[in-house]
Design a protein around this motif. Sequence first.
Motif, short mmCIF file in Angstrom:
data_model
loop_
_atom_site.label_atom_id
_atom_site.label_comp_id
_atom_site.label_asym_id
_atom_site.label_seq_id
_atom_site.Cartn_x
_atom_site.Cartn_y
_atom_site.Cartn_z
N THR A 10 0.85 -1.19 0.00
CA THR A 10 0.00 0.00 0.00
C THR A 10 0.88 1.23 0.00
OG1 THR A 10 -1.67 -1.16 1.29
CG2 THR A 10 -1.76 1.23 1.30
N PRO A 11 0.84 2.05 -1.05
CA PRO A 11 1.66 3.26 -1.03
C PRO A 11 1.22 4.16 0.13
CG PRO A 11 0.47 3.06 -3.12
CD PRO A 11 0.03 1.94 -2.24
N LEU A 12 2.17 4.70 0.83
CA LEU A 12 1.86 5.55 1.98
C LEU A 12 1.94 7.03 1.59
CD1 LEU A 12 4.00 3.69 4.66
CD2 LEU A 12 1.61 3.33 4.08
N PRO A 13 1.04 7.84 2.13
CA PRO A 13 1.11 9.28 1.84
C PRO A 13 2.33 9.91 2.49
CG PRO A 13 -0.56 8.85 3.49
CD PRO A 13 -0.07 7.51 3.01
N ALA A 15 2.62 12.25 4.56
CA ALA A 15 2.47 12.49 6.00
C ALA A 15 2.92 11.28 6.81
CB ALA A 15 1.02 12.82 6.33
N VAL A 16 2.75 10.09 6.25
CA VAL A 16 3.13 8.87 6.96
C VAL A 16 4.60 8.53 6.71
CG1 VAL A 16 2.69 6.39 7.14
CG2 VAL A 16 0.78 7.99 6.97
N THR A 17 5.08 8.69 5.49
CA THR A 17 6.47 8.35 5.21
C THR A 17 7.43 9.32 5.91
OG1 THR A 17 6.39 9.57 3.12
CG2 THR A 17 5.98 7.21 3.03
N ALA A 18 6.94 10.48 6.33
CA ALA A 18 7.77 11.44 7.06
C ALA A 18 7.96 11.01 8.52
CB ALA A 18 7.15 12.84 7.00
N TRP A 19 7.14 10.07 9.02
CA TRP A 19 7.29 9.61 10.40
C TRP A 19 8.62 8.89 10.54
CZ3 TRP A 19 1.93 6.82 10.96
CH2 TRP A 19 0.91 7.78 10.97
N PRO A 20 9.29 9.03 11.69
CA PRO A 20 10.54 8.27 11.86
C PRO A 20 10.24 6.77 11.88
CG PRO A 20 9.92 9.39 13.90
CD PRO A 20 8.96 9.85 12.84
N PRO A 21 11.08 5.95 11.26
CA PRO A 21 10.77 4.51 11.21
C PRO A 21 10.82 3.90 12.60
CG PRO A 21 12.97 4.93 10.35
CD PRO A 21 12.34 6.26 10.60
N PRO A 22 9.89 2.98 12.91
CA PRO A 22 9.95 2.28 14.19
C PRO A 22 11.19 1.41 14.28
CG PRO A 22 7.79 2.02 13.15
CD PRO A 22 8.71 2.61 12.13
N ASP A 54 -6.30 9.36 2.21
CA ASP A 54 -5.11 9.41 3.07
C ASP A 54 -5.45 9.72 4.52
OD1 ASP A 54 -3.48 8.78 0.95
OD2 ASP A 54 -2.96 10.85 0.49
N ALA A 55 -6.69 9.46 4.92
CA ALA A 55 -7.14 9.77 6.28
C ALA A 55 -6.40 8.91 7.31
CB ALA A 55 -8.64 9.54 6.41
N LEU A 56 -6.12 9.53 8.44
CA LEU A 56 -5.50 8.83 9.56
C LEU A 56 -6.57 8.52 10.60
CD1 LEU A 56 -2.30 11.02 9.92
CD2 LEU A 56 -2.51 8.81 8.79
#
Length: 116
Positions: A10-13, A15-22, A54-56
């Motif tokens: 699933t391609p991520l928007p 806003a999500v890809t900017a989150w630091p990776p877990p 792209d709703a969270l």
Amino acid sequence: MGDSPRDWSTPLPAAVTAWPPPRGVKVAPACWVGGDASQYQAFFKAVLREGGEDALARIWNDAPRRLGARWTRWFRPGMPMHATGSLEEGGGGRRQHGFLVLARAALLALGHPLVV
């Protein structure tokens, strides 16, 4: 049912890809407590109707989260969730931490062995 995350990425928007990776890599499915798949599907579908593709969605996680913990965790393999900083007392004395997860990916994960 045997699909892996690589089979239906699933391609991520942004806003999500900017989150630091877990930390690490999640290999076990996410596990819901209470309710059933139809309730979760209805919830995520409503979030998508109201907020677009792209709703969270705001979900609650009762896993311990210490001060200084990273702001992201794995929701399902390949999909991070972001801590909101919200905290509520839950059942059984466990604290519930608020997280944001991409509703579209959460809905797809319900149809695969990535959420139980």
